[in-house]
Design an enzyme around this catalytic site. Structure first.
Site, PDB file in Angstrom:
ATOM      1  N   LYS A   9       2.570   9.601   8.730  1.00  0.00           N
ATOM      2  CA  LYS A   9       1.872   9.098   9.924  1.00  0.00           C
ATOM      3  C   LYS A   9       2.419   9.590  11.268  1.00  0.00           C
ATOM      4  O   LYS A   9       2.163  10.727  11.640  1.00  0.00           O
ATOM      5  CB  LYS A   9       1.762   7.569   9.858  1.00  0.00           C
ATOM      6  CG  LYS A   9       0.882   7.145   8.673  1.00  0.00           C
ATOM      7  CD  LYS A   9       0.215   5.812   8.818  1.00  0.00           C
ATOM      8  CE  LYS A   9      -0.899   5.654   7.808  1.00  0.00           C
ATOM      9  NZ  LYS A   9      -0.572   4.882   6.621  1.00  0.00           N
ATOM     10  N   ASP A  60       9.201   2.512   1.604  1.00  0.00           N
ATOM     11  CA  ASP A  60       8.044   3.250   2.093  1.00  0.00           C
ATOM     12  C   ASP A  60       7.935   2.984   3.598  1.00  0.00           C
ATOM     13  O   ASP A  60       7.514   1.913   4.023  1.00  0.00           O
ATOM     14  CB  ASP A  60       6.790   2.773   1.349  1.00  0.00           C
ATOM     15  CG  ASP A  60       5.521   3.452   1.854  1.00  0.00           C
ATOM     16  OD1 ASP A  60       5.552   4.077   2.929  1.00  0.00           O
ATOM     17  OD2 ASP A  60       4.482   3.325   1.171  1.00  0.00           O
ATOM     18  N   PHE A 115       0.861  -1.184   0.000  1.00  0.00           N
ATOM     19  CA  PHE A 115       0.000   0.000   0.000  1.00  0.00           C
ATOM     20  C   PHE A 115       0.895   1.231   0.000  1.00  0.00           C
ATOM     21  O   PHE A 115       1.728   1.402   0.892  1.00  0.00           O
ATOM     22  CB  PHE A 115      -0.935   0.040   1.212  1.00  0.00           C
ATOM     23  CG  PHE A 115      -1.890   1.206   1.130  1.00  0.00           C
ATOM     24  CD1 PHE A 115      -3.056   1.113   0.380  1.00  0.00           C
ATOM     25  CD2 PHE A 115      -1.588   2.419   1.735  1.00  0.00           C
ATOM     26  CE1 PHE A 115      -3.915   2.191   0.249  1.00  0.00           C
ATOM     27  CE2 PHE A 115      -2.439   3.512   1.609  1.00  0.00           C
ATOM     28  CZ  PHE A 115      -3.606   3.399   0.873  1.00  0.00           C
TER      29      PHE A 115
HETATM   30  C1  LIG Z   1      -0.885   5.165   5.154  1.00  0.00           C
HETATM   31  C2  LIG Z   1       0.149   4.753   4.182  1.00  0.00           C
HETATM   32  C3  LIG Z   1       0.383   5.498   3.005  1.00  0.00           C
HETATM   33  C4  LIG Z   1      -0.485   6.658   2.582  1.00  0.00           C
HETATM   34  O1  LIG Z   1      -0.388   7.717   3.463  1.00  0.00           O
HETATM   35  P1  LIG Z   1      -1.444   8.942   3.345  1.00  0.00           P
HETATM   36  O2  LIG Z   1      -0.973   9.888   4.391  1.00  0.00           O
HETATM   37  O3  LIG Z   1      -2.808   8.364   3.629  1.00  0.00           O
HETATM   38  O4  LIG Z   1      -1.357   9.467   1.985  1.00  0.00           O
HETATM   39  C5  LIG Z   1       1.426   5.108   2.189  1.00  0.00           C
HETATM   40  N1  LIG Z   1       2.209   4.055   2.500  1.00  0.00           N
HETATM   41  C6  LIG Z   1       2.020   3.327   3.619  1.00  0.00           C
HETATM   42  C7  LIG Z   1       2.941   2.202   3.928  1.00  0.00           C
HETATM   43  C8  LIG Z   1       0.974   3.634   4.489  1.00  0.00           C
HETATM   44  O5  LIG Z   1       0.776   2.894   5.576  1.00  0.00           O
END
Ligand SMILES: *Cc1c(COP(=O)(O)O)cnc(C)c1O
Length: 400
Positions: free
Chosen positions: A255, A226, A141
């Site tokens: 986050k 990521d 994701f």
């Molecule tokens: C939550 C998340 C995203 C997206 O972040 P947003 O702030 O919602 O755009 C991307 N990569 C990972 C691994 C995530 O957990």
């Protein structure tokens, strides 16, 4: 009297949403009016133990006093200044992050998706024009913008949006052979999460991380991690990659970083970062003084209170406790995770369990249909973990 000054009932708030807010989320029928540490309070006076605070955003708990104080102080001084100028908080935050990772340089934005978007663009800029391909892993994701949605290798998220961006190649996670055969000299970068979050708490193997590094080096491609969910202490280290013997070229984060304010960041090795010259990428709000001041307070709080240590120890404690439930409840298949990023794999769907836990005052999450996610804040105590596991235990007993 101004409408917002009186506390509305739960139903009144829901009515406002029904009428005026786009219904693109399936929401729980609760209106949250206050957050404090590991607890949420709703408009009906219920107190909820939050083991998934802010969808993994409130990593040091809700409204941490140190973060609130930093925000108040900064708000009285300077809220936002555009990137035409320099501002102190942005520079200080970049230094703090750089020193806790691999000494790279930072670009600031406002979310995880934007951080990943910046990383993908930078990879294209830094490598040659022939290199336009990206390899990402199934179950990943990376966000909801078009490039990050394309990077997200989950067909359910792609529905309704085809055709996606060209050049993305998907491989099974943790499969070295598949990665090897997907590689070519057209690949600009590999992007993966060290631990897949939305994909169900899947931990990368050391062999896989090392293979990504080696194949990127051999093919002149960049290794992008990521760390939006794994970064800033969640796993017991500043960044998830630090559990492995590899150094990526780019990491992204968001986050936990802002302590509840909206901020994202991309960090790149200095020679890679040099490719991002004026005119190639930007963000109006990126690196604004308020969010940067909050993020500085988050990092200082983690350090001053040894929260990395707590995340490791409490994570092990939580995993052990949840693991013991497995002997009692056949619905639990296994418990996995690192630090405070823990998944409980069930043998059947978990949405009903999440709802019942909430009725008993516990918030957890369910992803991939059957993985319960426990991501307590790093300030949580053993007592709070005990309470949470007891509630889950009783819910599982009731539904058995
Ligand atoms: C939550 C998340 C995203 C997206 O972040 P947003 O702030 O919602 O755009 C991307 N990569 C990972 C691994 C995530 O957990």
């Amino acid at each position: 009297m101004i409408e917002q000054e009186r506390i509305m009932t739960t139903q009144e708030t829901i009515d406002l949403f029904d009428k005026y807010v786009i219904a693109n989320y399936s929401r729980l029928e609760r209106v949250i009016v206050k957050g404090e540490g590991c607890y949420l309070y709703d408009a009906d006076g219920n107190k909820i133990l939050d083991m998934f605070p802010g969808w993994a955003v409130s990593g040091i708990g809700h409204c941490h006093p140190k973060v609130v104080e930093a925000i108040q102080k900064q708000a009285g001084q300077l809220l936002h200044i555009d990137n035409t100028f320099y501002s102190e908080p942005q520079g200080k935050l970049a230094k703090l992050l750089s020193e806790r990772a691999f000494g790279g340089k930072c670009f600031f934005c406002n979310s995880g998706a934007e951080a990943n978007e910046a990383a993908l663009k930078l990879a294209r800029l830094h490598t040659t024009q022939e290199k336009y391909k990206f390899i990402t892993a199934e179950g990943s994701f990376h966000g909801r913008t078009f490039a990050t949605l394309t990077a997200t290798a989950q067909p359910k998220h792609h529905e309704g949006f085809l055709p996606l961006l060209p050049g993305f190649v998907y491989v099974p996670f943790n499969d070295v052979a598949a990665l090897e055969s997907a590689f070519s000299d057209e690949v600009a970068a590999v992007m993966v999460e060290p631990i897949q979050g939305e994909g169900g708490i899947n931990i990368a193997t050391a062999e896989y991380m090392e293979a990504i590094r080696r194949l990127c080096d051999e093919n002149g491609a960049l290794m992008i991690l990521d760390e939006v969910q794994t970064g800033i202490g969640r796993t017991g280290k500043w960044f998830g990659y630090q559990h492995f013997d590899v150094e990526p070229d780019i990491i992204t984060m968001a986050k936990t970083l802002g302590g509840g304010t909206a901020i994202g960041a991309m960090m790149a090795k200095e020679e890679v970062a040099a490719s991002l010259i004026p005119g190639k990428h930007a963000s109006t709000f990126g690196g604004n003084a308020l969010a940067c001041a909050a993020a500085i307070a988050v990092i200082e709080t983690i350090e001053e209170n040894n929260l990395l240590e707590n995340a490791s120890q409490l994570g092990q404690y939580t995993k052990d406790k949840l693991g013991r439930l497995k002997q009692k409840h056949y619905i639990i298949d296994n418990v996995r995770g690192i630090g405070l990023m823990i998944g409980v794999q069930l043998t059947s769907p978990g949405a009903g369990i999440v709802d019942k836990c909430l009725e008993k005052g516990l918030r957890i999450n369910c992803t991939c249909d059957s993985v319960l996610r426990f991501m307590p804040p790093m300030i949580a105590t053993k007592d709070q973990i005990d309470q949470a596991v007891d509630i889950l235990d009783s819910v599982l007993s009731d539904s058995a």
